[in-house]
Design an enzyme around this catalytic site. Sequence first.
Site, short mmCIF file in Angstrom:
data_model
loop_
_atom_site.label_atom_id
_atom_site.label_comp_id
_atom_site.label_asym_id
_atom_site.label_seq_id
_atom_site.Cartn_x
_atom_site.Cartn_y
_atom_site.Cartn_z
N LYS A 44 33.29 83.01 51.83
CA LYS A 44 33.98 83.12 53.12
C LYS A 44 35.49 83.14 52.92
CE LYS A 44 30.08 81.06 55.52
NZ LYS A 44 29.46 79.91 56.18
N GLN A 88 29.90 73.99 57.76
CA GLN A 88 28.97 74.58 56.80
C GLN A 88 27.67 73.78 56.78
OE1 GLN A 88 29.38 77.50 54.99
NE2 GLN A 88 27.23 77.15 54.52
N ASP A 111 30.49 80.69 64.58
CA ASP A 111 29.11 80.86 64.14
C ASP A 111 28.19 81.21 65.31
OD1 ASP A 111 28.82 80.71 61.40
OD2 ASP A 111 28.67 78.51 61.34
#
Length: 278
Positions: A44, A88, A111
């Site tokens: 990322k 995460q 997300d």
Amino acid sequence: MAAGIRKDLARRVAKLAEYRHATPGLAVILVGDDPASQIYVRNKEKAAAEVGVRSGVYRLPATATQDQVLATIRELNADAAIHGILVQSPVPRHLSFEALVAAIDPAKDVDGFHPINLGRLVRGQPCTVACTPKGVMTMLRRYGIDPSGKHAVVVGRSTVVGKPMSLLLLEADATVTVCHRYTEDLAHHTRQADILVVAVGRPGLITADMVKPGAAVIDVGITRVEGGIAGDVDFAAVREVAGWITPVPGGVGPMTVAMLMENAIEAAERHYHYAPAG
Ligand code: NAD
């Protein structure tokens, strides 16, 4: 395709700098030291650097309490230079991932896991869409595979992939079947699929006899195996039957990361009231 998207995104970042003198800021919260998560986070960061998104990794020890992680989220929610926040997954077992996600400002939820964004998705309203299903829809669109009127079969019903995937296909006017671990005679369903999306995490689950000739097969699965990673589809055999097929690695994975960057850039564009041309 993912590389092409990253190039387009870099141009969008440059425009935002030109017209708003601003740079998108992405915060990644990493709790503990899960080895796979370290790799995902590094990917990322790499993608962010490539497109010009300023990313920061906020590392907390595996012993961090829910309140400590929540405090970090609150700080980032209040930070005007941060436009996207993600936690995460997985987080250590003593933490509630759900509660952490719910604490993120929905406008910064890159997300697309926040209940507000998922609720909007159900209602067909504008929202931030989870990166993996968004990447799959982007692939279908860019390859000219129109789900309208087609039978789409989604294997897996998680909140991260399967459920949003089936909602997006439904929104695109497909007839959608969702299969999961309790589905009887999985092959009966998959054989009817014009578009087959598999997100389970079991290598070799989908064999050639389970696929309709000419179908578009999208393999979301990632399982660590000796010497690398494997998808859910028997690629070598299914490619002989399918009309389209994505490989693992190098298929859905890079698209997912590209969509995360797109979500972060969109969040920044919204923050600065900047609408890119076209
Ligand atoms: P999950 O474990 O939350 O969900 C798995 C789903 O598969 C469940 O809904 C379960 O009911 C279903 N399932 C299990 N066994 C089955 C069987 N035998 N037949 C039919 N369905 C079965 O996993 P997830 O988070 O949705 O991820 C699924 C896979 O996709 C994993 O391998 C994950 O690593 C991968 N993944 C990849 C990306 C990417 O960027 N490529 C992103 C997210 C997840």
